[in-house]
Design a protein around this motif. Structure first.
Motif, PDB file in Angstrom:
ATOM      1  N   SER A 280      39.052  31.663  42.554  1.00 49.46           N
ATOM      2  CA  SER A 280      39.355  33.035  41.794  1.00 49.46           C
ATOM      3  C   SER A 280      38.873  32.640  40.426  1.00 49.46           C
ATOM      4  CB  SER A 280      40.727  33.278  41.768  1.00 49.46           C
ATOM      5  OG  SER A 280      41.051  34.263  40.744  1.00 49.46           O
ATOM      6  N   HIS A 281      38.445  33.950  39.864  1.00 49.54           N
ATOM      7  CA  HIS A 281      37.921  33.477  38.335  1.00 49.54           C
ATOM      8  C   HIS A 281      38.965  34.596  37.591  1.00 49.54           C
ATOM      9  CE1 HIS A 281      34.196  31.459  39.043  1.00 49.54           C
ATOM     10  NE2 HIS A 281      34.054  32.479  39.993  1.00 49.54           N
ATOM     11  N   LEU A 282      40.096  34.849  37.949  1.00 48.70           N
ATOM     12  CA  LEU A 282      41.029  35.843  37.258  1.00 48.70           C
ATOM     13  C   LEU A 282      41.096  34.998  35.966  1.00 48.70           C
ATOM     14  CD1 LEU A 282      44.218  37.687  38.618  1.00 48.70           C
ATOM     15  CD2 LEU A 282      44.343  36.106  36.791  1.00 48.70           C
ATOM     16  N   ILE A 283      41.527  33.873  35.550  1.00 46.17           N
ATOM     17  CA  ILE A 283      41.836  33.433  34.519  1.00 46.17           C
ATOM     18  C   ILE A 283      40.832  33.477  33.405  1.00 46.17           C
ATOM     19  CG2 ILE A 283      42.419  31.069  33.212  1.00 46.17           C
ATOM     20  CD1 ILE A 283      44.817  32.360  34.829  1.00 46.17           C
ATOM     21  N   GLU A 284      39.435  33.410  33.969  1.00 44.36           N
ATOM     22  CA  GLU A 284      38.327  33.365  33.030  1.00 44.36           C
ATOM     23  C   GLU A 284      38.254  34.724  32.456  1.00 44.36           C
ATOM     24  OE1 GLU A 284      34.836  30.979  34.690  1.00 44.36           O
ATOM     25  OE2 GLU A 284      36.287  31.238  36.284  1.00 44.36           O
ATOM     26  N   ASN A 285      38.372  35.703  33.447  1.00 40.50           N
ATOM     27  CA  ASN A 285      38.065  37.028  33.542  1.00 40.50           C
ATOM     28  C   ASN A 285      39.180  37.625  32.258  1.00 40.50           C
ATOM     29  OD1 ASN A 285      35.716  37.684  34.950  1.00 40.50           O
ATOM     30  ND2 ASN A 285      37.126  37.999  36.860  1.00 40.50           N
ATOM     31  N   LEU A 286      40.360  37.048  32.199  1.00 41.34           N
ATOM     32  CA  LEU A 286      41.196  37.409  31.094  1.00 41.34           C
ATOM     33  C   LEU A 286      40.815  36.981  29.568  1.00 41.34           C
ATOM     34  CD1 LEU A 286      44.397  37.414  33.453  1.00 41.34           C
ATOM     35  CD2 LEU A 286      43.392  39.529  32.341  1.00 41.34           C
TER      36      LEU A 286
END
Length: 679
Positions: A280-286
């Protein structure tokens, strides 16, 4: 494309370096059109977040495929001297937009990142106090992020947060992996514990769990700036429910703020399998776009250095007959770096007063037996960089006061990377405080900002956990915050149990890279008779390079140990940033198999816990055609306890249709490099 974000007030600027993107026009609706609840769906529709509004309070619920992952949970903040912002709220409007883009990071596990989410902003007011509070929600296919935003408003010029009331009502029957919450410098350097979620009383984030119906969730935070780190405290009256517990300032308050402010995101990364979490890249995308106008000087790569020999007490940090970082010894490491294809050399103990009490350091004056100009000239002639060690030992006031002087001199000398350290204490503002409170977080950010001005990359030890900020500040290369290789010394004879490595990709690494310092091939080397050793086989150490991501990745063993070991051939010219990452077959706490691609070459790593295993690994991730597979695995007589060093090396030809059978001994592993075969 790069931009300078406003770190405090931007509600949700999308990712930097956008290649393709579409952002829908913002739609505003009155609350009367959706009475009682507001729902936001993920782009693929499987995940939805509903904000429930009743009796002046906001609560949220997360449902995936019709199954509740987070039951109705409370929201809000407490500000000193004001009514709690957990009640008395009126929703005035709801604004929505869609984010859809792709962007390229400066470095990372993937060369292209997809950012697709639906966002909703609920704007509320508390009539009794006149305070306005926005709730920002962003729903991705792989999870959720939400944060509080305090708009600029009359009467809220300065204010103090005394508590954050965010709740996470998670399934109490889930299995969890977590660290107990703590405030000291070792809090993140512990072993992850597996337990029923209902048995967990406190936790650092990330907190990872697997539900009984096969869903995986990680609770964490993103974009931690100017705010204390979040831990989690169980509600003893509601099993499985946790409340955000912010690390306190010395006076017991949580954060002192002024004007418009956005808190860090509270995040839930969600998947059907452990690999979904790790990919997942969720943390980066936020996090916000890259704040640096020029990133050409940021250079991912492997590094070597005077470190493991210090840990094993073969040499010393302090001056004297056994000093490690001498001119001649560091030049030997420079020779080895060139041989290994490494980009830089670290020298711990190079500066005056390193070691011992670590007092009186200035981070500019070398030890008498370390000729800094000679070393730098020799490194430059060999195309190798130098990493200066700045172990503050927690005397942070001095470091802050002299940061510009230190980094300006490094820039003049051509030193473009530093390894910082804050072991044992954190004395800032004349007060010994937690490494994780608001002022400590501010300090770490000031170091990164100052380093960027002088084009210096940072490897931070004993710092806060990563929350994706390296996207905004990509000179923040990697950090510790993990029971890494050095804990094979300090955790006693059992060191780090093998299962820990199978847990880390789905816990600690969820926020960003870690300087675990893998690659100790002579796992039994004990020159000082410490009675401790690395608790893996040599082959497992090679596999860690695929499993543990870091854009500055250490080859931690000594030149002599590497040159005498057949596994060293695998590490030569090893990439440290990747084009594509796949986590293939993983059971948290049991075994992990992952593959990463750089150009046309793939690397695969597989490790197991304290049990022997046979794994069948399809090679469907390979491209068309034939590949030459260089396989480094435990030999037939390898034993984690009794004979951990032997490695068999085999070369064979494989295709995308091939299914490999990997025989892993307890505490062992396999590392494979796949290169396209020449016709």
């Amino acid at each position: 494309m790069v931009s300078k974000p406003d770190r405090r007030t931007v509600l949700g600027a999308t990712a930097g370096a956008a290649l393709t993107g579409a952002f829908s026009a913002t739609a505003t609706t009155s609350f009367a059109e959706t009475p009682g609840q507001v729902t936001v769906h993920s782009p693929h529709g499987r995940l939805r977040v509903t904000v429930l509004t009743a009796n002046g309070s906001l609560r949220y619920r997360v449902v995936r495929d019709g199954r509740v992952l987070v039951a109705p949970s409370g929201l809000g903040l407490d500000l000193a001297g004001r009514p709690s912002l957990t009640g008395g709220l009126v929703v005035e409007s709801v604004r929505r937009r869609t984010i859809k883009e792709s962007w390229r990071p400066v470095w990372g596990p993937d060369a292209l990142v997809r950012n697709h989410a639906r966002e909703c902003v609920l704007r509320t007011v508390q009539p009794a106090s006149g305070i306005r509070l926005d709730l920002v929600i962003r729903v991705f296919d792989d999870g959720v992020g939400f944060r509080y935003h305090l708009p600029a408003q009359t009467g809220l010029d300065t204010y103090t947060v005394t508590a954050e009331r965010t709740e996470f009502a998670l399934p109490p029957t889930a299995t969890s992996w977590s660290l107990k919450a703590g405030t000291d410098w070792r809090a993140d350097e512990q072993h992850y514990r597996r337990a029923p979620l209902s048995d967990v009383d406190t936790a650092q984030s990330p907190l990872t769990l697997a539900t009984t119906d096969g869903q995986y969730v990680v609770v964490h935070e993103a974009a931690l700036i100017d705010y204390p780190s979040m831990t989690l405290a169980a509600d003893t009256t509601r099993p499985g429910t946790f409340t955000s517990e912010l690390i306190s300032l010395p006076d017991g308050t949580k954060a002192r703020l002024s004007g418009e402010f956005s808190t860090p995101w509270r995040t839930l990364t969600i998947g059907d399998r452990p690999g979904d979490l790790a990919e997942s890249h969720l943390i980066e995308n936020l996090n916000e776009p890259c704040a640096l106008t020029d990133t050409s000087w940021i250079s991912p790569g492997t590094y070597v250095g005077v470190w493991w020999e210090l840990q094993r007490r073969h040499t010393t940090w302090t001056a004297g007959p056994h000093h490690g970082a001498t001119t001649e010894r560091v030049k030997q490491y420079i020779d080895f770096a060139r041989e290994a294809g490494a980009s830089s050399v670290l020298a711990e103990g190079w500066n005056t007063h390193a070691g011992g009490q670590w007092t009186g350091q200035d981070f500019l004056t070398p030890q008498p037996d370390f000729d800094l100009p000679e070393v730098l000239g020799y490194a430059r002639a060999n195309g190798i960089g130098f990493t200066a060690h700045n172990e503050t030992r927690g005397f942070v006031d001095y470091y802050e006061q002299h940061l510009d002087t230190i980094f300006a001199r490094y820039a003049e000398l051509g030193i473009h990377s530093v390894k910082t350290g804050y072991a044992t204490r954190f004395e800032l503002g004349g007060v010994n405080r937690s490494h994780f409170d608001q002022e400590a977080v501010r300090h770490y950010q000031r170091v990164v900002d100052t380093a960027a001005r002088y084009k210096i990359m940072v490897v931070a030890h004993e710092a806060i956990k990563p929350t994706g900020l390296a996207r905004t500040y990509p000179n923040m290369m990697t950090g510790e915050g993990v029971a890494g290789m050095e804990q094979q010394n300090y955790m006693g004879k059992l060191g780090n149990p093998p299962e820990q490595a199978t847990i880390l990709p789905f816990t600690r690494f969820m926020g960003g890279p870690a300087d675990y310092t893998p690659g100790v091939l002579n796992v039994t080397w004990d020159p000082a008779g410490l009675g401790t050793r690395v608790q893996t086989t040599s082959a497992a150490q090679l596999a860690l390079y695929t499993l543990f991501f870091s854009p500055l990745q250490m080859l931690a063993d000594t030149p002599e140990n590497y040159r005498s070991h057949p596994g060293f051939a695998y590490l030569k010219d090893l990439p440290a940033t990747w084009d594509e990452t796949r986590f293939l077959d993983c059971v948290i706490g049991d075994y992990t198999v992952a593959a990463r691609r750089k150009g046309h070459t793939w690397y695969l790593g597989a490790i197991t816990d304290e049990q022997d295993r046979i794994l069948r690994v399809p090679l469907r991730f390979l491209g068309p055609g034939r590949y030459r597979a260089e396989i480094y695995r435990d030999a037939a007589d390898t034993s984690w306890h009794d004979n951990p060093l032997p490695i068999d090396v085999e070369t064979t030809t494989v295709r995308t249709s091939t299914v490999l059978t990997l025989r892993l001994v307890a505490g062992g592993g396999t590392a494979i490099r796949f290169r396209p075969a020449r016709h």
